[in-house]
Scaffold this motif. Structure first.
Motif, PDB file in Angstrom:
ATOM      1  N   ASP A   1      49.164  27.107  50.191  1.00  0.00           N
ATOM      2  CA  ASP A   1      48.566  25.943  50.833  1.00  0.00           C
ATOM      3  C   ASP A   1      47.872  25.070  49.795  1.00  0.00           C
ATOM      4  OD1 ASP A   1      46.325  27.472  50.246  1.00  0.00           O
ATOM      5  OD2 ASP A   1      45.608  27.567  52.290  1.00  0.00           O
ATOM      6  N   ASN A   2      48.196  25.246  48.550  1.00  0.00           N
ATOM      7  CA  ASN A   2      47.636  24.443  47.457  1.00  0.00           C
ATOM      8  C   ASN A   2      46.132  24.611  47.280  1.00  0.00           C
ATOM      9  OD1 ASN A   2      49.909  23.176  46.313  1.00  0.00           O
ATOM     10  ND2 ASN A   2      50.067  21.869  48.124  1.00  0.00           N
ATOM     11  N   GLY A   3      45.604  25.745  47.686  1.00  0.00           N
ATOM     12  CA  GLY A   3      44.191  26.026  47.456  1.00  0.00           C
ATOM     13  C   GLY A   3      43.917  26.105  45.960  1.00  0.00           C
ATOM     14  N   PRO A   4      42.754  25.627  45.515  1.00  0.00           N
ATOM     15  CA  PRO A   4      42.479  25.593  44.073  1.00  0.00           C
ATOM     16  C   PRO A   4      42.533  26.971  43.419  1.00  0.00           C
ATOM     17  CG  PRO A   4      40.517  24.989  45.356  1.00  0.00           C
ATOM     18  CD  PRO A   4      41.656  25.102  46.309  1.00  0.00           C
ATOM     19  N   GLU A   5      42.222  28.021  44.172  1.00  0.00           N
ATOM     20  CA  GLU A   5      42.264  29.364  43.590  1.00  0.00           C
ATOM     21  C   GLU A   5      43.696  29.843  43.348  1.00  0.00           C
ATOM     22  OE1 GLU A   5      42.328  29.797  48.033  1.00  0.00           O
ATOM     23  OE2 GLU A   5      41.188  28.596  46.619  1.00  0.00           O
ATOM     24  N   GLY A  26      52.751  22.176  51.898  1.00  0.00           N
ATOM     25  CA  GLY A  26      52.027  20.918  51.942  1.00  0.00           C
ATOM     26  C   GLY A  26      50.683  21.086  52.623  1.00  0.00           C
ATOM     27  N   PRO A  27      49.714  20.255  52.294  1.00  0.00           N
ATOM     28  CA  PRO A  27      48.395  20.366  52.929  1.00  0.00           C
ATOM     29  C   PRO A  27      48.486  20.124  54.435  1.00  0.00           C
ATOM     30  CG  PRO A  27      48.529  18.383  51.581  1.00  0.00           C
ATOM     31  CD  PRO A  27      49.788  19.146  51.361  1.00  0.00           C
ATOM     32  N   HIS A  28      47.753  20.914  55.192  1.00  0.00           N
ATOM     33  CA  HIS A  28      47.670  20.812  56.647  1.00  0.00           C
ATOM     34  C   HIS A  28      49.012  21.036  57.332  1.00  0.00           C
ATOM     35  CE1 HIS A  28      43.699  19.344  55.785  1.00  0.00           C
ATOM     36  NE2 HIS A  28      44.211  18.350  55.079  1.00  0.00           N
ATOM     37  N   ASN A  29      49.883  21.831  56.724  1.00  0.00           N
ATOM     38  CA  ASN A  29      51.186  22.159  57.303  1.00  0.00           C
ATOM     39  C   ASN A  29      51.353  23.667  57.381  1.00  0.00           C
ATOM     40  OD1 ASN A  29      52.665  19.598  57.771  1.00  0.00           O
ATOM     41  ND2 ASN A  29      52.216  19.307  55.590  1.00  0.00           N
ATOM     42  N   GLN A  30      50.559  24.289  58.236  1.00  0.00           N
ATOM     43  CA  GLN A  30      50.587  25.745  58.348  1.00  0.00           C
ATOM     44  C   GLN A  30      51.958  26.261  58.762  1.00  0.00           C
ATOM     45  OE1 GLN A  30      48.267  23.802  59.707  1.00  0.00           O
ATOM     46  NE2 GLN A  30      46.274  24.482  59.020  1.00  0.00           N
TER      47      GLN A  30
END
Length: 186
Positions: A1-5, A26-30
């Motif tokens: 989910d493109n999290g910084p970690e 992509g962000p907000h695309n679970q």
């Protein structure tokens, strides 16, 4: 989910070293990560059931989530061959060996944890147990041990007696004072 970690240079180097192909959604695309999202949903539903049945305080939800994830690791899965469990695959153990010889109890049930002689400072005839509720297992110790919430803190130990038919918080409204937290001294 493109999290910084998960997109740092150090993480990417680790994935490359381990031969892991890292794909982000992509962000907000679970919906692009359906398997992981379904796993999280299953664990959160287990947590909700544990908290609802026991009526335990909300601040213990992290312990409920840890116990749910731990339980899920020992639950056979249809997606694994022969009804294997995720834990048996990860630790390369066989299903025939059975689960580890360790009792698990229902989250939020009444529990008494033994303190041991060295922890009792009140004398020979004082109580050797602390009453509380069972909140899970601690797998970070050398051996597995139980976690019991009592007196406003978490106690760890291997010697625990539980009554899975009695849930102390069930008799109190959810906004009542915590019966296992000592009252403040005047």
């Amino acid at each position: 989910d493109n999290g910084p970690e998960l997109v740092s240079a150090a993480t990417e180097a680790y994935f490359l070293e381990q031969g892991i192909r890292h794909e982000t959604s992509g962000p907000h695309n679970q919906h692009q990560n359906g398997v992981a999202e379904r796993g999280i949903r299953t664990i959160m539903e287990m947590v909700l059931c544990m908290l609802r049945q026991s009526n335990a305080p909300r601040h213990l939800r992290g312990h409920a989530a840890k116990l749910a994830a731990h339980t899920r690791g020992f639950t056979p899965s249809n997606s694994l061959e022969g009804g294997e469990t995720p834990n048996s695959i990860f630790y390369e153990s066989r299903v025939e060996d059975g689960p580890p010889a360790f009792n698990w109890y229902q989250f939020g049930c009444y529990a008494v944890i033994h303190r041991g002689k060295q922890l009792v400072k009140d004398g020979k005839l004082s109580d050797r147990g602390i009453e509380g509720i069972y909140v899970g297992v601690d797998t970070y110790e050398k051996g597995k041990c139980h976690l019991v919430y009592a007196q406003g803190r978490i106690y760890r130990g291997v010697d625990v007696v539980c009554d899975e038919n009695y849930f102390p918080y069930a008799q109190f409204p959810s906004d009542a004072d915590d019966p296992f937290t000592p009252a403040p001294q005047p």
